[in-house]
Design an enzyme around this catalytic site. Structure first.
Site, PDB file in Angstrom:
ATOM      1  N   ASP A  67       0.740  -1.165   0.480  1.00  0.00           N
ATOM      2  CA  ASP A  67      -0.040   0.279  -0.027  1.00  0.00           C
ATOM      3  C   ASP A  67       0.674   1.263  -0.208  1.00  0.00           C
ATOM      4  O   ASP A  67       1.816   1.247   0.872  1.00  0.00           O
ATOM      5  CB  ASP A  67      -0.877  -0.189   1.295  1.00  0.00           C
ATOM      6  CG  ASP A  67      -2.392   0.687   1.524  1.00  0.00           C
ATOM      7  OD1 ASP A  67      -2.761   0.743   0.752  1.00  0.00           O
ATOM      8  OD2 ASP A  67      -2.031   2.158   2.238  1.00  0.00           O
TER       9      ASP A  67
ATOM     10  N   GLU B   9       2.031  -0.094  -5.192  1.00  0.00           N
ATOM     11  CA  GLU B   9       1.025   0.924  -4.789  1.00  0.00           C
ATOM     12  C   GLU B   9       1.972   2.065  -4.837  1.00  0.00           C
ATOM     13  O   GLU B   9       2.020   3.327  -3.963  1.00  0.00           O
ATOM     14  CB  GLU B   9      -0.748   0.581  -4.276  1.00  0.00           C
ATOM     15  CG  GLU B   9      -1.363   2.076  -4.861  1.00  0.00           C
ATOM     16  CD  GLU B   9      -2.318   2.094  -3.503  1.00  0.00           C
ATOM     17  OE1 GLU B   9      -3.228   3.150  -4.192  1.00  0.00           O
ATOM     18  OE2 GLU B   9      -1.580   2.556  -2.099  1.00  0.00           O
TER      19      GLU B   9
END
Ligand code: NOJ
Length: 512
Positions: free
Chosen positions: A202, A258
């Site tokens: 993330d 990400e």
């Protein structure tokens, strides 16, 4: 040389709250996922990425982690997760977990201790600063999901400010502190030792920051949050250390990052020299409109940035943070069908978001039922499993279904060979059985305006792909004769290619 599994697979994103409910509380969970793994095996994807299931107060629905090594009771238990991993492996599916390195929940014991006093042992695990002489937050960074509020919150206990690039309930970890880095490495090892096959990281580009730099003028000019602007050198050293950890495992587990930068050129630097991320999401492609010219340009940009450094692309059209592809492209199923052909035939690893195989539209969520601080409820609507209400969710659902849950349901589409679901299954089957499609080279073919045309090739194996982005029928020639192996239109598969495409029509052709 053998192709690593993550280069020849299609990854299916499971957003667990909305996938399937085993406990009957209206929220999807791990027993529900376990019960429906056969759907993924039947569909033909090779791996799943599971959005966070860790213990969390759910301020950001799991992206606020309170214990990285425990499962939240709403999703089940650690034993349930072990069972999902084992059952996935039995079906030949790899499992990638979501690793959230930039921030924790404010209820994580690390933060509870950190905020307790200026001299606490964990004080330096998060980012604390005093007000500058004139008062106010330490710098002008803005946070996400807070309507342009500062990325800093003043904590009454100690009178200092802590950094949070997302909600105030998501304090940023201080990766300048080696103890934080070591603890987050331990989290990776914990899951790898339990048999996980890889990770989605993330907002991994946030683990390095230049905190004491002057105010960033771009915030003031655009009111944009800090996240897409954060791009500093030290992050790469940290990612290289993560990569070394992963490489020490014989299975060489991959990490897809990400990297929430809106520049493919900048994103590409996070592959390093083959010593950082294995893959990275590429957001400029996600946000391209349904126009051949724009898609062509973003595909070319991706190739131009990644091919020279031998970096493997990813392709994403939807996820839990953005409107679904069908909704973004104007709402028609035909267009979503053509987009599926594009997604699943480009060179690189496609990430297919749960429900896109059904052609789901975003749900209209009435004001009183909205729950996400980031306004992303629509794309998180539950999967309709059965045509009959309650569509496989015995006790209601935490969010409303999207339009037409009966018609878009898995059971309705399973019995219709022309459905979106079967189109995905055929595309995935074709991709798995063709070396050209799964990992072969890519070259554009000449095409009329409005059409994307390309060849995939591996040795003697070749496929031609044509995608019409226009709402008109269009003539489009191929370099030779061939048989249509997958088509968005009915009745043309296994026939010679006709020389034209219907409105928003797409075909995969095997040259004769
Ligand atoms: C990106 C995730 O995809 C999103 O859902 C989340 O809110 C933020 N990172 C913060 O973790």
């Amino acid at each position: 040389m053998a192709v690593p599994w993550w280069k020849s697979t299609v990854v299916y994103q499971v957003y667990p709250r909305s996938f399937a409910d085993g406990s009957g509380d209206g929220i999807g969970d791990l027993p529900g996922l376990l019960d429906h793994l056969d759907h993924l095996a039947w569909l033909g994807v090779g791996a799943l990425w599971l959005s966070p299931v860790y213990r969390s107060p759910m301020a950001d629905f799991g992206y606020d982690v309170a214990d990285h090594c425990a499962v939240d009771p709403v999703f089940g238990t650690l034993a349930d997760l072990d069972a999902v991993i084992a059952a996935a492996h039995e079906r030949g599916l790899r499992v990638m977990l979501d690793w959230v390195p930039n921030h924790t929940s404010d209820e994580h014991p690390w933060f509870v201790e950190s905020r307790s006093s200026r001299t606490s042992d964990k004080r330096d695990w998060y980012v604390w600063r005093d007000s500058p002489p004139g008062g106010g937050p330490p710098n002008n960074w803005l946070s996400n999901f807070t309507d342009r509020s500062p990325a800093w919150t003043r904590d009454e206990t100690t009178g200092q400010w802590y950094l949070h690039c997302y909600l105030p309930q998501q304090p940023d970890l201080n990766w300048d502190n080696p103890a934080v880095e070591a603890a987050m490495h331990d989290v990776l090892r914990f899951w790898l030792d339990r048999g996980v096959d890889g990770f989605r990281a993330d907002v991994v580009h946030l683990i390095g920051k230049e905190l004491d730099r002057d105010d960033d003028p771009r915030h003031v000019a655009n009111g944009i949050p800090h996240t897409p602007l954060n791009d500093v050198a030290v992050t790469h050293e940290r990612i290289r250390r993560i990569r070394r950890l992963l490489d020490r495992y014989p299975s060489e587990p991959p990490m897809v990052g990400e990297v929430w930068l809106l520049s493919t050129r900048r994103m590409a630097t996070y592959y390093g020299q083959g010593d950082e991320l294995h893959m990275s999401f590429n957001f400029p492609f996600v946000f391209a409109p349904w126009e051949a010219g724009a898609l062509h340009e973003r595909i070319d940009r991706t190739r131009a940035e990644l091919d020279p450094i031998d970096a493997w692309p990813t392709w994403v059209l939807s996820n839990h943070d953005n409107p679904r592809v069908r909704t973004r492209y104007g709402g028609t199923l035909d267009r979503a069908r053509a987009a599926a052909v594009l997604l699943l035939t480009l060179r690189g690893t496609p990430f297919l978001y749960q429900g896109d195989e059904l052609g789901l539209l975003d749900a209209e969520v009435p004001v009183g039922a909205r729950v996400d601080p980031g306004g992303r409820d629509g794309c998180r609507a539950p999967m309709p499993w059965t045509a009959e209400p309650p569509h496989g969710w015995p006790s209601g659902t935490w969010l409303p279904f999207g339009p037409d849950p009966a018609g878009t349901s898995v059971t309705a589409q399973e019995s219709d060979p022309d459905s979106m679901l079967h189109l995905h299954r055929r595309l995935l089957h074709e991709r798995r059985s063709s070396a050209a499609l799964s990992h072969g080279s890519f070259a554009w073919l000449p095409a009329p305006e409005g059409v994307l045309a390309y060849e995939r090739r591996e040795g003697e194996d070749r496929r031609w792909v044509l995608v019409n982005t226009l709402s008109d029928r269009i003539d489009a020639v191929l370099p030779g004769l061939g048989t249509v192996v997958v088509a968005t239109e009915k009745g043309v598969e296994q026939h010679p290619y006709s020389g034209y495409l219907g409105p928003d029509g797409a075909v995969v052709v095997r040259p004769s």
